[in-house]
Design a protein around this motif. Structure first.
Motif, PDB file in Angstrom:
ATOM      1  N   TYR A  69     -26.219  -4.807  59.631  1.00 41.63           N
ATOM      2  CA  TYR A  69     -26.031  -4.750  58.182  1.00 41.63           C
ATOM      3  C   TYR A  69     -27.329  -5.172  57.504  1.00 41.63           C
ATOM      4  CZ  TYR A  69     -21.231  -4.428  59.625  1.00 41.63           C
ATOM      5  OH  TYR A  69     -20.070  -4.000  60.232  1.00 41.63           O
ATOM      6  N   PRO A  70     -27.842  -4.353  56.576  1.00 42.55           N
ATOM      7  CA  PRO A  70     -29.115  -4.681  55.934  1.00 42.55           C
ATOM      8  C   PRO A  70     -29.011  -5.908  55.038  1.00 42.55           C
ATOM      9  CG  PRO A  70     -28.103  -2.770  54.881  1.00 42.55           C
ATOM     10  CD  PRO A  70     -27.249  -3.113  56.073  1.00 42.55           C
ATOM     11  N   VAL A  71     -30.128  -6.609  54.917  1.00 35.72           N
ATOM     12  CA  VAL A  71     -30.250  -7.715  53.968  1.00 35.72           C
ATOM     13  C   VAL A  71     -31.272  -7.252  52.940  1.00 35.72           C
ATOM     14  CG1 VAL A  71     -30.910 -10.119  53.646  1.00 35.72           C
ATOM     15  CG2 VAL A  71     -29.706  -9.428  55.721  1.00 35.72           C
ATOM     16  N   VAL A  72     -30.818  -7.047  51.694  1.00 34.12           N
ATOM     17  CA  VAL A  72     -31.660  -6.513  50.633  1.00 34.12           C
ATOM     18  C   VAL A  72     -31.910  -7.607  49.600  1.00 34.12           C
ATOM     19  CG1 VAL A  72     -31.854  -4.741  48.849  1.00 34.12           C
ATOM     20  CG2 VAL A  72     -30.689  -4.216  51.002  1.00 34.12           C
ATOM     21  N   ASP A  73     -33.162  -7.950  49.393  1.00 33.97           N
ATOM     22  CA  ASP A  73     -33.543  -9.000  48.447  1.00 33.97           C
ATOM     23  C   ASP A  73     -32.773 -10.296  48.714  1.00 33.97           C
ATOM     24  OD1 ASP A  73     -35.370  -7.337  47.154  1.00 33.97           O
ATOM     25  OD2 ASP A  73     -33.851  -6.587  45.772  1.00 33.97           O
ATOM     26  N   GLY A  74     -32.592 -10.627  50.003  1.00 32.25           N
ATOM     27  CA  GLY A  74     -31.917 -11.860  50.379  1.00 32.25           C
ATOM     28  C   GLY A  74     -30.405 -11.816  50.314  1.00 32.25           C
ATOM     29  N   ILE A  75     -29.836 -10.640  50.058  1.00 31.95           N
ATOM     30  CA  ILE A  75     -28.384 -10.504  49.951  1.00 31.95           C
ATOM     31  C   ILE A  75     -27.868  -9.593  51.070  1.00 31.95           C
ATOM     32  CG2 ILE A  75     -26.474  -9.710  48.501  1.00 31.95           C
ATOM     33  CD1 ILE A  75     -28.357 -10.244  46.086  1.00 31.95           C
ATOM     34  N   PRO A  76     -26.994 -10.116  51.942  1.00 28.74           N
ATOM     35  CA  PRO A  76     -26.434  -9.273  53.000  1.00 28.74           C
ATOM     36  C   PRO A  76     -25.503  -8.207  52.421  1.00 28.74           C
ATOM     37  CG  PRO A  76     -25.996 -11.611  53.414  1.00 28.74           C
ATOM     38  CD  PRO A  76     -26.552 -11.494  52.038  1.00 28.74           C
ATOM     39  N   VAL A  77     -25.703  -6.971  52.849  1.00 28.61           N
ATOM     40  CA  VAL A  77     -24.855  -5.859  52.415  1.00 28.61           C
ATOM     41  C   VAL A  77     -23.845  -5.612  53.526  1.00 28.61           C
ATOM     42  CG1 VAL A  77     -24.800  -3.464  51.646  1.00 28.61           C
ATOM     43  CG2 VAL A  77     -26.780  -4.899  51.093  1.00 28.61           C
ATOM     44  N   LEU A  78     -22.681  -6.260  53.414  1.00 32.08           N
ATOM     45  CA  LEU A  78     -21.678  -6.207  54.482  1.00 32.08           C
ATOM     46  C   LEU A  78     -20.629  -5.131  54.198  1.00 32.08           C
ATOM     47  CD1 LEU A  78     -21.239 -10.021  55.142  1.00 32.08           C
ATOM     48  CD2 LEU A  78     -22.690  -8.384  56.333  1.00 32.08           C
ATOM     49  N   LEU A  79     -21.088  -3.911  54.114  1.00 25.44           N
ATOM     50  CA  LEU A  79     -20.228  -2.749  53.896  1.00 25.44           C
ATOM     51  C   LEU A  79     -20.312  -1.856  55.121  1.00 25.44           C
ATOM     52  CD1 LEU A  79     -21.350  -1.913  50.254  1.00 25.44           C
ATOM     53  CD2 LEU A  79     -19.262  -3.092  50.937  1.00 25.44           C
ATOM     54  N   LEU A  80     -19.166  -1.475  55.671  1.00 20.00           N
ATOM     55  CA  LEU A  80     -19.171  -0.609  56.850  1.00 20.00           C
ATOM     56  C   LEU A  80     -19.914   0.692  56.587  1.00 20.00           C
ATOM     57  CD1 LEU A  80     -15.576  -1.188  58.242  1.00 20.00           C
ATOM     58  CD2 LEU A  80     -17.734  -1.864  59.305  1.00 20.00           C
ATOM     59  N   ASP A  81     -19.832   1.219  55.365  1.00 18.21           N
ATOM     60  CA  ASP A  81     -20.519   2.469  55.023  1.00 18.21           C
ATOM     61  C   ASP A  81     -22.035   2.330  55.042  1.00 18.21           C
ATOM     62  OD1 ASP A  81     -18.088   3.714  54.712  1.00 18.21           O
ATOM     63  OD2 ASP A  81     -18.076   3.572  52.532  1.00 18.21           O
ATOM     64  N   GLU A  82     -22.537   1.110  54.882  1.00 16.70           N
ATOM     65  CA  GLU A  82     -23.980   0.859  54.852  1.00 16.70           C
ATOM     66  C   GLU A  82     -24.519   0.390  56.206  1.00 16.70           C
ATOM     67  OE1 GLU A  82     -26.022   1.343  52.146  1.00 16.70           O
ATOM     68  OE2 GLU A  82     -24.267   2.180  51.122  1.00 16.70           O
ATOM     69  N   ALA A  83     -23.638   0.136  57.162  1.00 14.69           N
ATOM     70  CA  ALA A  83     -24.045  -0.401  58.465  1.00 14.69           C
ATOM     71  C   ALA A  83     -24.799   0.638  59.278  1.00 14.69           C
ATOM     72  CB  ALA A  83     -22.813  -0.867  59.239  1.00 14.69           C
ATOM     73  N   LEU A  84     -25.732   0.141  60.070  1.00 14.21           N
ATOM     74  CA  LEU A  84     -26.458   0.982  61.018  1.00 14.21           C
ATOM     75  C   LEU A  84     -25.695   0.922  62.342  1.00 14.21           C
ATOM     76  CD1 LEU A  84     -30.000  -0.360  60.192  1.00 14.21           C
ATOM     77  CD2 LEU A  84     -28.978   1.757  59.386  1.00 14.21           C
ATOM     78  N   PRO A  85     -25.593   2.044  63.043  1.00 14.48           N
ATOM     79  CA  PRO A  85     -24.849   2.051  64.310  1.00 14.48           C
ATOM     80  C   PRO A  85     -25.547   1.182  65.353  1.00 14.48           C
ATOM     81  CG  PRO A  85     -25.968   4.126  63.978  1.00 14.48           C
ATOM     82  CD  PRO A  85     -26.169   3.333  62.728  1.00 14.48           C
ATOM     83  N   PRO A  86     -24.806   0.764  66.369  1.00 13.79           N
ATOM     84  CA  PRO A  86     -25.411  -0.039  67.434  1.00 13.79           C
ATOM     85  C   PRO A  86     -26.557   0.699  68.096  1.00 13.79           C
ATOM     86  CG  PRO A  86     -23.022   0.086  67.703  1.00 13.79           C
ATOM     87  CD  PRO A  86     -23.395   1.013  66.595  1.00 13.79           C
ATOM     88  N   ALA A  87     -27.601  -0.030  68.435  1.00 13.66           N
ATOM     89  CA  ALA A  87     -28.784   0.579  69.055  1.00 13.66           C
ATOM     90  C   ALA A  87     -28.488   1.088  70.461  1.00 13.66           C
ATOM     91  CB  ALA A  87     -29.940  -0.414  69.089  1.00 13.66           C
TER      92      ALA A  87
END
Length: 67
Positions: A45-63
């Motif tokens: 889950y990305p952290v944008v400007d110090g704020i975690p974006v905990l949305l499944l739609d925004e998540a990156l798949p497992p590497a």
């Protein structure tokens, strides 16, 4: 740049998927990445400007199929 969040906050954050597993800073291959990675499903889950974006739609798949 590594994720810089309050350690107490990181302790209480959990993956929004059904398992609600804990998150860790960075990824297994890049510990300095600006993401929080689920310890169970491996989504990042990305952290944008110090704020975690905990949305499944925004998540990156497992590497590599999870952690």
């Amino acid at each position: 740049m590594a994720v810089e969040l309050d350690p107490v906050l990181v302790e209480i954050l959990a993956c929004p998927s059904d398992d609600h597993a804990p998150l860790r800073a960075g990824t297994p291959t890049d510990p300095g990445a600006d993401v929080l990675t689920c310890t169970s499903c491996g989504r990042s889950y990305p952290v944008v400007d110090g704020i975690p974006v905990l949305l499944l739609d925004e998540a990156l798949p497992p590497a590599s199929g999870g952690s």
